[in-house]
Scaffold this motif. Sequence first.
Motif, PDB file in Angstrom:
ATOM      1  N   LEU A  66     -18.952  30.460 -46.116  1.00  0.00           N
ATOM      2  CA  LEU A  66     -17.640  29.883 -45.792  1.00  0.00           C
ATOM      3  C   LEU A  66     -17.715  28.914 -44.622  1.00  0.00           C
ATOM      4  CD1 LEU A  66     -15.179  32.871 -45.992  1.00  0.00           C
ATOM      5  CD2 LEU A  66     -16.065  31.411 -47.787  1.00  0.00           C
ATOM      6  N   ARG A  92     -10.661  33.308 -41.978  1.00  0.00           N
ATOM      7  CA  ARG A  92     -11.504  34.301 -41.312  1.00  0.00           C
ATOM      8  C   ARG A  92     -10.792  34.995 -40.167  1.00  0.00           C
ATOM      9  NH1 ARG A  92     -16.936  33.394 -41.106  1.00  0.00           N
ATOM     10  NH2 ARG A  92     -17.803  31.765 -42.407  1.00  0.00           N
ATOM     11  N   ASN A 132     -24.635  41.466 -39.621  1.00  0.00           N
ATOM     12  CA  ASN A 132     -24.724  41.344 -38.170  1.00  0.00           C
ATOM     13  C   ASN A 132     -25.005  42.736 -37.562  1.00  0.00           C
ATOM     14  OD1 ASN A 132     -24.591  40.042 -35.700  1.00  0.00           O
ATOM     15  ND2 ASN A 132     -22.625  39.080 -36.137  1.00  0.00           N
ATOM     16  N   PHE A 178      -7.966  38.562 -24.969  1.00  0.00           N
ATOM     17  CA  PHE A 178      -8.056  37.385 -25.828  1.00  0.00           C
ATOM     18  C   PHE A 178      -6.670  36.858 -26.173  1.00  0.00           C
ATOM     19  CE2 PHE A 178      -8.660  34.667 -29.322  1.00  0.00           C
ATOM     20  CZ  PHE A 178      -9.965  34.245 -29.289  1.00  0.00           C
ATOM     21  N   GLU A 234     -10.449  39.179 -38.284  1.00  0.00           N
ATOM     22  CA  GLU A 234     -11.584  40.047 -38.678  1.00  0.00           C
ATOM     23  C   GLU A 234     -12.109  40.772 -37.438  1.00  0.00           C
ATOM     24  OE1 GLU A 234     -12.843  40.939 -41.483  1.00  0.00           O
ATOM     25  OE2 GLU A 234     -12.060  39.519 -42.955  1.00  0.00           O
ATOM     26  N   CYS A 278     -22.081  43.628 -42.873  1.00  0.00           N
ATOM     27  CA  CYS A 278     -21.895  42.171 -42.945  1.00  0.00           C
ATOM     28  C   CYS A 278     -23.183  41.426 -42.634  1.00  0.00           C
ATOM     29  CB  CYS A 278     -20.778  41.713 -41.997  1.00  0.00           C
ATOM     30  SG  CYS A 278     -21.266  41.651 -40.264  1.00  0.00           S
ATOM     31  N   HIS A 291      -9.714  29.017 -41.531  1.00  0.00           N
ATOM     32  CA  HIS A 291     -10.622  29.069 -42.684  1.00  0.00           C
ATOM     33  C   HIS A 291     -10.559  30.441 -43.349  1.00  0.00           C
ATOM     34  CE1 HIS A 291     -12.213  26.621 -39.343  1.00  0.00           C
ATOM     35  NE2 HIS A 291     -12.428  25.716 -40.257  1.00  0.00           N
ATOM     36  N   ASN A 311     -18.827  33.253 -31.922  1.00  0.00           N
ATOM     37  CA  ASN A 311     -18.680  33.993 -33.175  1.00  0.00           C
ATOM     38  C   ASN A 311     -17.530  35.000 -33.077  1.00  0.00           C
ATOM     39  OD1 ASN A 311     -19.851  34.527 -35.885  1.00  0.00           O
ATOM     40  ND2 ASN A 311     -19.998  36.592 -35.028  1.00  0.00           N
ATOM     41  N   ASN A 312     -17.362  35.613 -31.905  1.00  0.00           N
ATOM     42  CA  ASN A 312     -16.234  36.534 -31.716  1.00  0.00           C
ATOM     43  C   ASN A 312     -14.901  35.801 -31.805  1.00  0.00           C
ATOM     44  OD1 ASN A 312     -17.856  38.770 -31.474  1.00  0.00           O
ATOM     45  ND2 ASN A 312     -17.820  38.821 -29.232  1.00  0.00           N
ATOM     46  N   ILE A 313     -14.861  34.587 -31.280  1.00  0.00           N
ATOM     47  CA  ILE A 313     -13.637  33.777 -31.385  1.00  0.00           C
ATOM     48  C   ILE A 313     -13.339  33.495 -32.858  1.00  0.00           C
ATOM     49  CG2 ILE A 313     -12.666  31.475 -30.933  1.00  0.00           C
ATOM     50  CD1 ILE A 313     -14.231  31.539 -28.239  1.00  0.00           C
ATOM     51  N   THR A 314     -14.390  33.210 -33.618  1.00  0.00           N
ATOM     52  CA  THR A 314     -14.219  32.950 -35.052  1.00  0.00           C
ATOM     53  C   THR A 314     -13.694  34.191 -35.765  1.00  0.00           C
ATOM     54  OG1 THR A 314     -16.045  31.377 -34.982  1.00  0.00           O
ATOM     55  CG2 THR A 314     -15.406  32.196 -37.147  1.00  0.00           C
ATOM     56  N   SER A 315     -14.315  35.343 -35.513  1.00  0.00           N
ATOM     57  CA  SER A 315     -13.898  36.568 -36.201  1.00  0.00           C
ATOM     58  C   SER A 315     -12.480  36.961 -35.811  1.00  0.00           C
ATOM     59  CB  SER A 315     -14.846  37.726 -35.859  1.00  0.00           C
ATOM     60  OG  SER A 315     -16.135  37.462 -36.341  1.00  0.00           O
ATOM     61  N   LEU A 321     -22.633  34.346 -29.379  1.00  0.00           N
ATOM     62  CA  LEU A 321     -21.936  35.605 -29.667  1.00  0.00           C
ATOM     63  C   LEU A 321     -20.446  35.455 -29.363  1.00  0.00           C
ATOM     64  CD1 LEU A 321     -23.838  38.756 -28.308  1.00  0.00           C
ATOM     65  CD2 LEU A 321     -22.832  38.446 -30.558  1.00  0.00           C
ATOM     66  N   ILE A 379     -16.887  27.283 -41.027  1.00  0.00           N
ATOM     67  CA  ILE A 379     -16.605  27.887 -39.717  1.00  0.00           C
ATOM     68  C   ILE A 379     -15.924  26.839 -38.835  1.00  0.00           C
ATOM     69  CG2 ILE A 379     -18.468  29.591 -39.744  1.00  0.00           C
ATOM     70  CD1 ILE A 379     -20.113  27.626 -38.050  1.00  0.00           C
ATOM     71  N   TYR A 411     -25.206  34.879 -36.530  1.00  0.00           N
ATOM     72  CA  TYR A 411     -24.191  35.894 -36.266  1.00  0.00           C
ATOM     73  C   TYR A 411     -23.050  35.906 -37.277  1.00  0.00           C
ATOM     74  CZ  TYR A 411     -26.502  36.474 -31.844  1.00  0.00           C
ATOM     75  OH  TYR A 411     -27.434  36.736 -30.895  1.00  0.00           O
ATOM     76  N   GLN A 412     -23.036  34.924 -38.106  1.00  0.00           N
ATOM     77  CA  GLN A 412     -21.884  34.651 -38.938  1.00  0.00           C
ATOM     78  C   GLN A 412     -21.799  35.563 -40.156  1.00  0.00           C
ATOM     79  OE1 GLN A 412     -22.182  30.433 -39.399  1.00  0.00           O
ATOM     80  NE2 GLN A 412     -21.149  30.700 -41.348  1.00  0.00           N
ATOM     81  N   MET A 413     -20.632  36.190 -40.375  1.00  0.00           N
ATOM     82  CA  MET A 413     -20.436  36.870 -41.650  1.00  0.00           C
ATOM     83  C   MET A 413     -19.898  35.824 -42.634  1.00  0.00           C
ATOM     84  SD  MET A 413     -17.004  39.141 -40.876  1.00  0.00           S
ATOM     85  CE  MET A 413     -17.104  39.995 -42.442  1.00  0.00           C
ATOM     86  N   PHE A 414     -19.824  36.152 -43.921  1.00  0.00           N
ATOM     87  CA  PHE A 414     -19.381  35.185 -44.945  1.00  0.00           C
ATOM     88  C   PHE A 414     -20.130  33.857 -44.750  1.00  0.00           C
ATOM     89  CE2 PHE A 414     -15.238  37.435 -43.853  1.00  0.00           C
ATOM     90  CZ  PHE A 414     -15.406  38.420 -44.803  1.00  0.00           C
ATOM     91  N   LYS A 415     -21.430  33.890 -44.866  1.00  0.00           N
ATOM     92  CA  LYS A 415     -22.234  32.722 -44.491  1.00  0.00           C
ATOM     93  C   LYS A 415     -21.931  31.486 -45.326  1.00  0.00           C
ATOM     94  CE  LYS A 415     -25.897  35.495 -42.416  1.00  0.00           C
ATOM     95  NZ  LYS A 415     -25.369  35.543 -41.048  1.00  0.00           N
TER      96      LYS A 415
END
Lengths: 314, 314
Positions: free
Chosen positions: B289, A157, A177, A253, A160, A175, A155, B248-252, B245, B291, B283-287
């Motif tokens: 967008l 993202r 957070n 990771f 980051e 951001c 997506h 969210n780290n996996i997403t970032s 958390l 996820i 926790y999400q940046m770019f809310k």
Amino acid sequence: MVYIGVDLGGTNIAVGVVSETGSILAEASVKTLAERPSEEVIRDMAACAQKALNKAGLTQEDVKSIGVGVPGVADEENGVVISCTNLGWHNVPLRSEMQKYINKPVYVGNDANVAALAESYVGVSAGCSSSVMLTLGTGLGGGIVINGKAWGGSHGRGGEIGHVTLVPDGVPCTCGNNGCAERYVSATALIRMGKQECISFPDSLILKKAGSIDRINAKNVLDAAKEGDAPALRVFNTFVNYLALTINNITSFFDPEMVVLGGGVSHAGAFLLDAIRAILPRYQMFKALPIPRLELARLGNEAGIIGAALLGKN
Amino acid sequence: MVYIGVDLGGTNIAVGVVSETGSILAEASVKTLAERPSEEVIRDMAACAQKALNKAGLTQEDVKSIGVGVPGVADEENGVVISCTNLGWHNVPLRSEMQKYINKPVYVGNDANVAALAESYVGVSAGCSSSVMLTLGTGLGGGIVINGKAWGGSHGRGGEIGHVTLVPDGVPCTCGNNGCAERYVSATALIRMGKQECISFPDSLILKKAGSIDRINAKNVLDAAKEGDAPALRVFNTFVNYLALTINNITSFFDPEMVVLGGGVSHAGAFLLDAIRAILPRYQMFKALPIPRLELARLGNEAGIIGAALLGKN
């Protein structure tokens, strides 16, 4: 055939004509003037590309594709800039807008991903099957390259890494957070911690170099640390510790073949690299196993242009 | 042709004959008896594979490859188990040893990566271009799948999300580091926090379910939380917060198309999933967008066999 690479920044747009082998054949630049409508910025971007082509003695017919690295989130599939906070851009159709002027394939990617891609083609991580680059500047950028392709995520993202939470409930981030890595691992972090030290220790060499608290920059802190100033060394050691934690997290990771350090702070060179290498084993699990190589970026500012151009080779 | 999948655990070895489409045609199992020399364990593994083949009415000639998921670090290229702490294995040449009994290509992968691969073929993440699976058990396992391939990293360390530092200087981890995600996001974490609550609040439903502090398990804590017990809900909310958390780290970092939750703790089902989904946006940046989708694993224990078998399709 050549590739056009565009490095879109908040202040300047740098455009280069890039060869198949990743060399810049000609460059041109123009002010971004980000407060203008995005259509005007993109029109100037195209004009700048034409100027660079003229300089190289080439025409649009020689161009295979155009790539643009943007300081924000890109929808790579549709060539749309989803969000660029410091340009005020939201859902800007960069591809279709650019094609009004130069009708070639247009690729869009995040600037940190693009820099990582450039290093993996013609920089320090050339030949690596995977790499992660950290750009230590005002913020902390991250770029992931897998098998020669920039990984922007599903997506837009991905990479980051500056917004991975390093300290739960830590320093508030721009951001929204708290405790993002970028609050602890960036020039901004060095400046914040440097200022804090100078309030308690006004004899610090940091302050002598900067002149006043308000003018402290990251280089002041790094230079003072190199000269052995105790307050500067405390800041530097804290910074290195958080950077090592971040690199160790990248290892746990993703375990890339190489981690590359770029951006202004990385100009501290061997002083920085040696300090991180010394502390990394402390955090490492499986201590007997090999870990990713850690190296400094080689390409400097050119990475933005070269990497953007290379999006078309992906 | 069929694939043999081996799920090597500390207590049992489960072997299955798996079809091209990822179905288990026949199974067999044997005790690991991990204190034996690794050669004997691998000999039994091969005998068990032969038994499963017999059950399926097939012979070694029908086998395309053998895959083994191991609870540790694998050198995928050379088919060597680099390290399996709970088996006491170090640099065990699993491929060459196995080929003494069944002379087919042998693949070795980390068990959490293998489970993620199985889900991405025939489970909840089927059809996703990328996914990350978290296995919430005694520890916290992580598995990354990119374009249908398990990503084990460049040195076999990839996907060790349980050992990403979540809390700097936090709870000591078995790996020697401090504050690893697995100390906060696992059955072990639920048990530790549940015990702490029961010391302060001995009327907790957790203790009623467990009988005594020493016998508290993760299910006691989750069940008590479902029934509204306040101490259990405090543990659950803390756990969900750390899990959010981590997601969210996996997403970032990686921004996969889907994050999959598996392992014993994930059997808490919608109660767990709804709680995480409710807290993630915080926790999400770019809310604005999209996820990664968050879903529960579908395959259960079979994932280990199916995923190991699929290593041969990679």
